[in-house]
Scaffold this motif. Structure first.
Motif, short mmCIF file in Angstrom:
data_model
loop_
_atom_site.label_atom_id
_atom_site.label_comp_id
_atom_site.label_asym_id
_atom_site.label_seq_id
_atom_site.Cartn_x
_atom_site.Cartn_y
_atom_site.Cartn_z
N TRP A 265 0.90 -1.22 0.01
CA TRP A 265 0.01 -0.05 0.25
C TRP A 265 0.85 1.36 -0.15
N GLN A 266 2.12 1.09 0.54
CA GLN A 266 3.00 2.12 0.82
C GLN A 266 3.71 2.53 -0.66
N ASP B 293 2.63 -7.81 -0.63
CA ASP B 293 1.01 -7.80 -0.78
C ASP B 293 0.46 -6.71 -1.26
N THR C 106 -10.49 -10.43 2.28
CA THR C 106 -9.93 -9.31 3.18
C THR C 106 -11.03 -8.46 3.87
N ASN C 107 -10.64 -8.05 5.11
CA ASN C 107 -11.95 -7.22 5.75
C ASN C 107 -13.15 -7.93 6.02
N GLN D 143 -7.50 -11.26 5.37
CA GLN D 143 -6.53 -10.16 5.85
C GLN D 143 -7.27 -9.15 6.50
N GLY E 95 -1.59 -3.26 9.90
CA GLY E 95 -1.79 -2.20 11.13
C GLY E 95 -1.07 -2.81 12.19
N GLY F 263 0.99 2.08 11.34
CA GLY F 263 1.41 2.85 10.16
C GLY F 263 3.01 3.42 10.73
N SER G 58 -1.65 6.24 6.02
CA SER G 58 -1.75 5.15 7.07
C SER G 58 -1.57 5.77 8.56
N TYR H 296 -4.45 4.99 11.45
CA TYR H 296 -3.97 4.61 12.78
C TYR H 296 -4.05 5.58 14.07
N GLY I 149 4.10 -2.69 6.19
CA GLY I 149 4.15 -1.67 5.00
C GLY I 149 5.69 -1.35 4.61
N ARG J 234 7.98 1.30 2.16
CA ARG J 234 8.11 2.42 1.18
C ARG J 234 9.23 2.06 0.42
N SER K 206 13.36 4.84 4.80
CA SER K 206 12.34 3.84 5.44
C SER K 206 12.53 2.29 5.27
N HIS L 213 13.35 -0.83 6.85
CA HIS L 213 13.54 -1.32 8.11
C HIS L 213 13.71 -2.68 8.02
N ASP M 234 16.00 -4.62 10.74
CA ASP M 234 15.19 -4.59 12.16
C ASP M 234 14.03 -5.68 12.03
N ASN M 235 13.14 -5.52 11.06
CA ASN M 235 11.87 -6.43 10.85
C ASN M 235 12.49 -7.81 10.95
#
Ligand SMILES: NC(=O)c1ccc[n+]([C@@H]2O[C@H](COP(=O)([O-])OP(=O)(O)OC[C@H]3O[C@@H](n4cnc5c(N)ncnc54)[C@H](OP(=O)(O)O)[C@@H]3O)[C@@H](O)[C@H]2O)c1
Length: 338
Positions: free
Chosen positions: A26-27, A56, A153-154, A174, A203, A207, A229, A233, A284, A286, A292, A294, A297-298
Motif C-alpha cells: 500500500w506504501q 502483498d 480481506t476485511n 486479511q 496495522g 503505520g 496510514s 491508525y 508496510g 516504502r 524507510s 526497516h 530490524d524487521n
C-alpha cells in the motif's frame, strides 16, 4: 543455486508457503509519498534476497501491481521464489463470470504472472449479496488453475461464515490486528482456528506509530501525520484510548524491547505472530525510500534467539485491557470500511 530462504514461513491450505513477515505495498500506492518505480524495484530485490519473498498488494493500490510486475520481469530468477498476493476490490455491480475473469486477467497482466498465488477478495456492502456470486466464480477459476489460494480481506466473522457455508474454501482473511486493535481475538480467531483459515494481520505497527519514533513524544497534529496510514491508525488510537494510554503502551513495549535487545516494532509484531491463527504480519514498505528501509530490524521480529515471556505477555495485556473494546466501538473486523 537458489538461496535457502531465511525467513520462517506458513503454509496456506493449498500449499502456498508465505513469509511470516510479508512486505506490504500500500506504501507504494502514492498515498505515502511519491515513489520512484525503478528504485522501488531495486529495493524489492534486496528485500527478496534477504528472505522477504512475499509481497502483498491490491488492484486499487495505484501502480503497486505494475511495480511488482517490473520486479518479476527484472529479478534474478535463480534467487528465492516470490509469492505475490493481491486483492480484488470491485465496486458493487455486475459480478458475472466474464467480469470477474476480466479483473483477474488484468491483475495477472500487470503483475506479469500466469497465475495469482493468492487472491484476496474485498466487498464494500453486505446488503448487496453479489459477493457470493463473485466468490463462486473465483472458486471455479481457482479450480481451473488461475488462482492458488482464494482468500478474503476485511470480512467479519458472520460473513466469513456465510461464505464458507456457501461451499467456498477460504485460505485466509486479511484484517487489522495489533496491540491496539484486538477485535480478531473476540470471534474471528476461534472460528478461523477451527477451519484452518489463517489471519494475515495488517496495522500491526499502526503505520509506524508503534515505534521508538513516537515514544515519549507529544500527540502529533493532523498535518504531521503525513501518510494515509498514520492518519488511519491515529484515528484508531483515539477510538481505543487516546494518546496518553498509547504512550503507556509504548513504554511497556519499549521496556520489553530493551529486555530482549530488540525494537518496539519487533515486540509488537511478535505479539501478533505468536497467535497460532496468524499466518503472517504484513509490514508496510516504502520501497525505494532508503530512510524507510526497516528490513534488518524487521527480520529480528522472527528471530529464534528471543521469545516473549509470560511476564511480557501479561504486561502487554494489562495495557490492552485498559483501552476500549474496539469490537464494541466499531464492530467486528472490517466494519470501519462499511
Ligand atoms: N486489507 C486492507 O484493507 C489493508 C489496509 C491497510 C494495510 N494493508 C496491507 O498492510 C500493509 C501494511 O500497511 P499498514 O498501513 O498497516 O502499515 P504498518 O505496517 O502498520 O506500518 C508501516 C510503516 O511502519 C514503519 N515501520 C516499518 N517497520 C518498522 C520498524 N522496524 N521500525 C520502525 N518503523 C517501522 C514504516 O514507516 P516509515 O516508512 O515512515 O519509516 C512503514 O512505512 C499495507 O502495505 C497493505 O499491504 C491492507
Amino acid at each position: 543455486m537458489a538461496l535457502i530462504p531465511l525467513m520462517p514461513t506458513t503454509q496456506l491450505k493449498n500449499g502456498l508457503q508465505i513469509c511470516k513477515v510479508i512486505n506490504g505495498m500500500w506504501q507504494v500506492s502514492g498515498a505515502h509519498g511519491s515513489i520512484n518505480a525503478e528504485r522501488a524495484v531495486a529495493s524489492m530485490n534486496s528485500y527478496a534476497e534477504m528472505g522477504f519473498t512475499t509481497f502483498d498488494m491490491a488492484d486499487i493500490y495505484g501502480p503497486a501491481e505494475d511495480i511488482f510486475g517490473s520486479f518479476m520481469k527484472l529479478r534474478d530468477e535463480t534467487l528465492n521464489e516470490i509469492q505475490g498476493l493481491t486483492k480484488l476490490v470491485p465496486r458493487p455491480g455486475d459480478m458475472s463470470r466474464t467480469r470477474i475473469e476480466a479483473f483477474l486477467d488484468k491483475s495477472m497482466r500487470r503483475m506479469q504472472v500466469s497465475k495469482i498465488d493468492c487472491l484476496q477478495f474485498h466487498w464494500w456492502d453486505y446488503n448487496d449479496k453479489r459477493y457470493l456470486d463473485a466468490l463462486r466464480h473465483l472458486s471455479d477459476l481457482q479450480k481451473e488453475g488461475k488462482i492458488g489460494e482464494l482468500s478474503l480481506t476485511n470480512f467479519d466473522t458472520e460473513h466469513l461464515r456465510e461464505v464458507v457455508e456457501s461451499g467456498v474454501s477460504i485460505s485466509s482473511n486479511q484484517i487489522q490486528y495489533s496491540v491496539i486493535d484486538q477485535r480478531p481475538s473476540v470471534l474471528m480467531k476461534k472460528y478461523c482456528e477451527a477451519l484452518d483459515i489463517k489471519l494475515l494481520a495488517y496495522g500491526t505497527l499502526c503505520g509506524g506509530l508503534i515505534s521508538e519514533k513516537y515514544l515519549k513524544k507529544p500527540e502529533p497534529k493532523p498535518h504531521e501525520l503525513n501518510t494515509a496510514s498514520l492518519g488511519k491508525y491515529k484515528h484508531m488510537i483515539d477510538l481505543w484510548g487516546g494518546w496518553d494510554l498509547f504512550q503507556e503502551m509504548l513504554d511497556v513495549l519499549n521496556s520489553i524491547a530493551q529486555e530482549h535487545s530488540v525494537s518496539i516494532a519487533n515486540i509488537a509484531t511478535r505479539y501478533i505472530l505468536d497467535e497460532k491463527v496468524v499466518g503472517g504480519v504484513i509490514v508496510g514498505c516504502r520501497f525505494g525510500a532508503d530512510e524507510s528501509d526497516h528490513s534488518k530490524d524487521n527480520f529480528r521480529s522472527v528471530s529464534a534467539s528471543w521469545q516473549l515471556t509470560s511476564g511480557n505477555l501479561s504486561a502487554i495485556k494489562a495495557v490492552c485491557s485498559r483501552g476500549k473494546e474496539l469490537m464494541q466501538v466499531i464492530g467486528d473486523c472490517g466494519a470501519e470500511y462499511r
